[in-house]
Design an enzyme around this catalytic site. Sequence first.
Site, PDB file in Angstrom:
ATOM      1  N   GLU A 477     -23.117 -33.850 -26.479  1.00  0.00           N
ATOM      2  CA  GLU A 477     -24.233 -33.135 -27.108  1.00  0.00           C
ATOM      3  C   GLU A 477     -24.354 -33.508 -28.582  1.00  0.00           C
ATOM      4  O   GLU A 477     -25.455 -33.577 -29.136  1.00  0.00           O
ATOM      5  CB  GLU A 477     -24.080 -31.618 -26.943  1.00  0.00           C
ATOM      6  CG  GLU A 477     -24.048 -31.136 -25.494  1.00  0.00           C
ATOM      7  CD  GLU A 477     -25.174 -31.678 -24.629  1.00  0.00           C
ATOM      8  OE1 GLU A 477     -26.251 -32.013 -25.157  1.00  0.00           O
ATOM      9  OE2 GLU A 477     -24.969 -31.791 -23.399  1.00  0.00           O
ATOM     10  N   HIS A 480     -26.464 -36.572 -28.845  1.00  0.00           N
ATOM     11  CA  HIS A 480     -27.903 -36.243 -28.828  1.00  0.00           C
ATOM     12  C   HIS A 480     -28.322 -35.699 -30.190  1.00  0.00           C
ATOM     13  O   HIS A 480     -29.387 -36.022 -30.709  1.00  0.00           O
ATOM     14  CB  HIS A 480     -28.196 -35.173 -27.766  1.00  0.00           C
ATOM     15  CG  HIS A 480     -28.211 -35.687 -26.359  1.00  0.00           C
ATOM     16  ND1 HIS A 480     -28.981 -36.752 -25.961  1.00  0.00           N
ATOM     17  CD2 HIS A 480     -27.563 -35.261 -25.243  1.00  0.00           C
ATOM     18  CE1 HIS A 480     -28.797 -36.964 -24.658  1.00  0.00           C
ATOM     19  NE2 HIS A 480     -27.947 -36.081 -24.205  1.00  0.00           N
ATOM     20  N   HIS A 483     -28.720 -38.372 -32.796  1.00  0.00           N
ATOM     21  CA  HIS A 483     -29.938 -39.140 -32.528  1.00  0.00           C
ATOM     22  C   HIS A 483     -31.148 -38.416 -33.121  1.00  0.00           C
ATOM     23  O   HIS A 483     -32.066 -39.027 -33.668  1.00  0.00           O
ATOM     24  CB  HIS A 483     -30.105 -39.297 -31.017  1.00  0.00           C
ATOM     25  CG  HIS A 483     -30.971 -40.439 -30.603  1.00  0.00           C
ATOM     26  ND1 HIS A 483     -31.346 -40.640 -29.306  1.00  0.00           N
ATOM     27  CD2 HIS A 483     -31.538 -41.451 -31.302  1.00  0.00           C
ATOM     28  CE1 HIS A 483     -32.107 -41.725 -29.221  1.00  0.00           C
ATOM     29  NE2 HIS A 483     -32.234 -42.228 -30.424  1.00  0.00           N
TER      30      HIS A 483
HETATM   31 ZN    ZN Z   1     -27.277 -35.787 -22.207  1.00  0.00          ZN
END
Ligand code: ZN
Length: 684
Positions: A477, A480, A483
Amino acid sequence: MTNPLLSTADLPEFAAIRPEHIAPALDVLLPAAEAALEQAVSAAVPADYDALSAVLDVPLERLSRAWGAVNHLNAVANSPELREAYNTNLGRMTEFHTRLGADERLYAKYKALASGPTAAALSPDRRQALAHAVRDFVLSGAELQGDAKARFAAIQERGAELGQRFSDQVLDATDGFVFYANAEQMAGVPADVCLQTHEAAAAAGREGHRLTLQIPVYLPVLQYATDRALREQLYRAYATRASEFGPAAQDNSGLMTELLQLRAEEAALLGQPSYAALSLVPKMAESPAQVTGFLRDLAQRARPFAERDLAELKAFAAEHLGLPDLQAWDQPFAAERLKEARYAFSEQEVKQYFTEPKVLDGLFRIVETLFELRIRPDVAEVWHPSVRFYRIERPGTGDAPPQLVGQFYLDPYARSGKRAGAWMDVVRGRWQRPDGTPLQTPVAHLVCNFASPVGQVDGKDRPALLTHDDVITLFHEFGHGLHHLLTQVDELAVAGISGVEWDAVELPSQFMENFCWEWEALSRLTAHVDTGEPLPRALFDRMVAARNFQTGLQTLRQIELSLVDMRLHAEADAPGRVQALVDEVRAEVAVNPPPAFNRFQHSFSHIFAGGYSAGYYSYKWAEVLSADAFAAFEEQGVFNPEVGQRFRREILEAGGSRPAMDSFRAFRGREPRIDALLRHQGMA
Ligand code: ZN
């Protein structure tokens, strides 16, 4: 009354938001968005990027941020009142956005902008955002006229209905099976499953154990029950759900054929050679042929390892389990026994080394070192006392102060009223707003469901202990989150994870997982809760070996599912020969084809009732990308800051502003290769 959902404060006022605020907030924000749409499509607003963005994007973003806060609270701080208010208002949001996405006047405006005189002068980020907007209109049928348009809408409606029926019938077929086992038949099954199924039987007024096809019951029975006949009985029931072998009212055969026909027709209406080709238009993969080529290459390379896995399993089953003729219903059982014999270690033991503070600190240090950042605690209103808030900064050079990059909430523990699982969600995206206000920095939610800390030692609270899987989830996580948060793109629609291709979005998250399998990194995250000792190397080595257990067989299984999905959606005659096509793929890929009665496709909800149609390959696809990206670090040192900088710049900062393949090439200097994934999984 002041409504916190209408607040223009920097961050959502989570502590103040109440269910009764939702409808009045939408009463203000939805009409404002409606009015903005009407104004944007009127002659008064020219087909100019800034003009359109100022009129439309500002109120739309305000609406989405308010609804985002409601949606978030509904997931992490649910209550009957909130759920009711959420469900009552959800339809208003869906209705507006469906209409917005199909508004022909707005599409005409974007098209005029894209082909107009100012288009050439737009920044690359804006050109990309505009191209996505136009593409999405086309894919939702905006170019169609007359009968074709009506037919397209009818296909959408019928498709949604069939998908829902498919999933309902899988559910009914799953629930339709119940078997009451006696204590003898339950031999070998873990005690908690025995207790739970016994209580379920008692609740139904029956003796023994109530066995169903629900995964928490089905899987442990297949894995642990020593009664072979019981395993076979459950396997047969599970593998034939919603097929012609069950009640006609639950048979999905006809639905699959009709769904595949409708999808092919939809693709033809949009001028695409197949639904597979249509599905790939907004994805990173370029063509069905590229995807099937990728899958077949991987299958060929994994095959020797799958053959070895199967031979080992057969030999072990014959020698130690008295099963000289290993059947499909014996495989999970034999695999569990073999795994135990080879790599036994206790999850409980491993947990003692992963205390939450040590893991978080280690994760932050890794990220700070790799990407030249600083992560510090920050202050914000939260929805639960256990939630933390952090800021990510870029250190200033010389006398310059640190520069804010982004902020994130971390909600670590499971509790009642909080949805299960783990996820990253967007609070707001990076945006140079058209209203001239200072640059909006990104904010994200990181939500996990770890077990809360329990007990005290020497008068101090004991820290929460994480399993190794929890640690992997946290890194995933966080990937993510990075990102979304490290983006340097100023255009909202392509900043952070916005606009990133669906089959590339797991690259940074799976990339981060690799650190949890890297001794140099993982050892920094561990300190025994009582002794402070780091994780012993020998224990780590057993964990790695267990990770790669039977990966050959697992890989071929995933490829089989992916190829079935791709070919069903790529081949014109597929709707009429689903079973024959499935058999062909098995003959090509599987080293141990399942029994002829197996009808897994009849419950393959991912592709018939979910968003994975002609997209199931993306699991393997993203694994290849993330493993190959991580290999760059392995080649030049796991904490090499130069490689870290390049990853940050070319992958994380670029976000959706350019095709994911361009970002990958810019980082790696070449196209992705599958070698690293095979090596990481012990298949090299
Ligand atoms: Zn994922």
